[in-house]
Design a protein around this motif. Structure first.
Motif, mmCIF file in Angstrom:
data_model
loop_
_atom_site.group_PDB
_atom_site.id
_atom_site.type_symbol
_atom_site.label_atom_id
_atom_site.label_comp_id
_atom_site.label_asym_id
_atom_site.label_seq_id
_atom_site.Cartn_x
_atom_site.Cartn_y
_atom_site.Cartn_z
ATOM 1 N N VAL A 77 0.841 -1.349 -0.090
ATOM 2 C CA VAL A 77 -0.022 -0.108 -0.051
ATOM 3 C C VAL A 77 0.825 1.127 -0.048
ATOM 4 N N LEU A 78 1.899 1.253 0.850
ATOM 5 C CA LEU A 78 2.828 2.386 0.644
ATOM 6 C C LEU A 78 3.602 2.585 -0.263
ATOM 7 N N ARG A 79 4.124 1.546 -1.077
ATOM 8 C CA ARG A 79 5.030 1.645 -2.219
ATOM 9 C C ARG A 79 4.646 2.574 -3.366
ATOM 10 N N PRO A 80 3.472 2.828 -3.499
ATOM 11 C CA PRO A 80 3.214 3.995 -4.759
ATOM 12 C C PRO A 80 3.303 5.292 -4.216
ATOM 13 N N THR A 81 3.102 5.619 -3.049
ATOM 14 C CA THR A 81 3.138 6.989 -2.431
ATOM 15 C C THR A 81 4.548 7.334 -2.189
ATOM 16 N N VAL A 82 5.394 6.408 -1.827
ATOM 17 C CA VAL A 82 6.760 6.561 -1.401
ATOM 18 C C VAL A 82 7.599 6.877 -3.004
ATOM 19 N N ALA A 83 7.266 5.786 -3.820
ATOM 20 C CA ALA A 83 7.739 6.090 -5.214
ATOM 21 C C ALA A 83 7.244 7.585 -5.710
ATOM 22 N N TYR A 84 6.181 7.771 -5.889
ATOM 23 C CA TYR A 84 6.024 9.212 -6.144
ATOM 24 C C TYR A 84 6.863 10.416 -5.538
ATOM 25 N N LEU A 85 7.273 10.101 -4.337
ATOM 26 C CA LEU A 85 7.974 11.247 -3.663
ATOM 27 C C LEU A 85 9.537 11.070 -3.741
ATOM 28 N N ASP A 86 9.875 9.690 -4.053
ATOM 29 C CA ASP A 86 11.202 9.370 -3.908
ATOM 30 C C ASP A 86 12.110 10.158 -4.953
ATOM 31 N N HIS A 87 13.135 10.730 -4.688
ATOM 32 C CA HIS A 87 14.179 11.294 -5.439
ATOM 33 C C HIS A 87 13.465 12.486 -6.196
ATOM 34 N N PHE A 88 12.526 13.093 -5.920
ATOM 35 C CA PHE A 88 11.891 14.375 -6.501
ATOM 36 C C PHE A 88 11.958 15.412 -5.619
ATOM 37 N N MET A 89 11.774 16.588 -6.186
ATOM 38 C CA MET A 89 11.783 17.988 -5.343
ATOM 39 C C MET A 89 9.923 17.848 -5.085
ATOM 40 N N ILE A 90 9.970 17.881 -3.866
ATOM 41 C CA ILE A 90 8.372 17.524 -3.404
ATOM 42 C C ILE A 90 7.449 18.970 -3.823
ATOM 43 N N ASN A 91 7.968 19.898 -3.670
ATOM 44 C CA ASN A 91 7.371 21.191 -4.263
ATOM 45 C C ASN A 91 6.899 21.197 -5.699
ATOM 46 N N ASP A 92 7.491 20.391 -6.668
ATOM 47 C CA ASP A 92 6.944 20.188 -8.008
ATOM 48 C C ASP A 92 5.906 19.139 -8.108
ATOM 49 N N LEU A 93 5.463 18.480 -6.926
ATOM 50 C CA LEU A 93 4.461 17.262 -7.105
ATOM 51 C C LEU A 93 3.161 17.858 -6.391
ATOM 52 N N PRO A 94 2.144 17.622 -7.321
ATOM 53 C CA PRO A 94 0.798 17.927 -6.498
ATOM 54 C C PRO A 94 0.753 16.892 -5.285
ATOM 55 N N PRO A 95 -0.060 17.443 -4.218
ATOM 56 C CA PRO A 95 -0.679 18.311 -3.944
ATOM 57 C C PRO A 95 0.175 19.790 -3.383
ATOM 58 N N ASP A 130 2.726 21.456 -4.996
ATOM 59 C CA ASP A 130 3.054 22.305 -5.930
ATOM 60 C C ASP A 130 2.376 23.687 -6.066
ATOM 61 N N LYS A 131 1.628 23.918 -5.185
ATOM 62 C CA LYS A 131 0.916 25.315 -5.146
ATOM 63 C C LYS A 131 1.062 25.634 -3.661
ATOM 64 N N GLU A 132 0.093 25.695 -2.847
ATOM 65 C CA GLU A 132 0.162 26.462 -1.614
ATOM 66 C C GLU A 132 0.488 25.407 -0.484
ATOM 67 N N LEU A 133 0.213 24.078 -0.621
ATOM 68 C CA LEU A 133 0.412 23.269 0.456
ATOM 69 C C LEU A 133 1.963 23.046 0.602
ATOM 70 N N ASN A 134 2.394 23.344 1.632
ATOM 71 C CA ASN A 134 3.926 23.406 2.098
ATOM 72 C C ASN A 134 4.054 21.740 2.122
ATOM 73 N N PRO A 135 5.410 21.367 1.682
ATOM 74 C CA PRO A 135 5.813 19.985 2.224
ATOM 75 C C PRO A 135 6.614 19.895 3.418
ATOM 76 N N SER A 136 5.844 20.347 4.326
ATOM 77 C CA SER A 136 6.528 20.164 5.777
ATOM 78 C C SER A 136 6.183 18.530 6.218
ATOM 79 N N ALA A 137 6.801 18.426 7.174
ATOM 80 C CA ALA A 137 6.819 16.944 7.687
ATOM 81 C C ALA A 137 5.473 16.781 8.248
ATOM 82 N N GLU A 138 4.461 17.776 8.832
ATOM 83 C CA GLU A 138 3.219 17.534 9.245
ATOM 84 C C GLU A 138 2.465 17.330 8.118
ATOM 85 N N ASN A 139 2.677 18.113 7.003
ATOM 86 C CA ASN A 139 1.765 17.764 5.759
ATOM 87 C C ASN A 139 1.885 16.531 5.182
ATOM 88 N N LEU A 140 3.239 16.117 5.106
ATOM 89 C CA LEU A 140 3.621 14.672 4.543
ATOM 90 C C LEU A 140 2.934 13.500 5.600
#
Length: 126
Positions: A57-75, A77-87
């Motif tokens: 279940v976790l694998r696709p979400t991890v793969a989506y974020l792994d080795h990317f700039m999280i700020n470039d990925l929805p959600p 990429d706009k106003e939601l900060n990629p803080s540890a809390e939001n992650l």
């Protein structure tokens, strides 16, 4: 009550918007994510949920974020900060529906914890 927890990891970059300090600049972390499930009943095999299934279940979400700039990925990429809390909430939301379906509602996500460093983490639960 029974609980099971699995850990996953990924490496990504991010920066915080509307923040004054070093973290407003792009930087990276080796994140660790812990997802804990809870339930009152075990299945016929004596398991709350197979660790292998929760890792799947976790694998696709991890793969989506792994080795990317999280700020470039929805959600993020706009106003939601990629803080540890939001992650932590992001992982909670992505995991909750799948676990509910896999277990026919017998198991629920208790919490998700995201470590940015070995000594700093955020946790989300409902």
């Amino acid at each position: 009550m029974f609980e099971v927890t699995v850990e996953a990891g990924f490496s990504s970059g991010h920066y915080l918007r509307n923040y004054q300090g070093k973290c407003e600049n792009p930087h990276g972390h080796n994140y660790k994510v812990f997802v804990t499930l809870v339930g009152e009943e075990l299945d016929s095999s004596g398991l709350l949920l197979d660790f292998k299934l929760l890792k799947q279940v976790l694998r696709p979400t991890v793969a989506y974020l792994d080795h990317f700039m999280i700020n470039d990925l929805p959600p993020f990429d706009k106003e939601l900060n990629p803080s540890a809390e939001n992650l932590a909430k992001y992982f909670f939301d992505k995991t909750r529906e799948q676990v509910h379906q896999m277990s026919a509602g017998r198991v629920r996500v208790k919490d998700c914890t995201v470590y940015e460093t070995d000594t700093s983490f955020a946790r989300y639960y409902e």
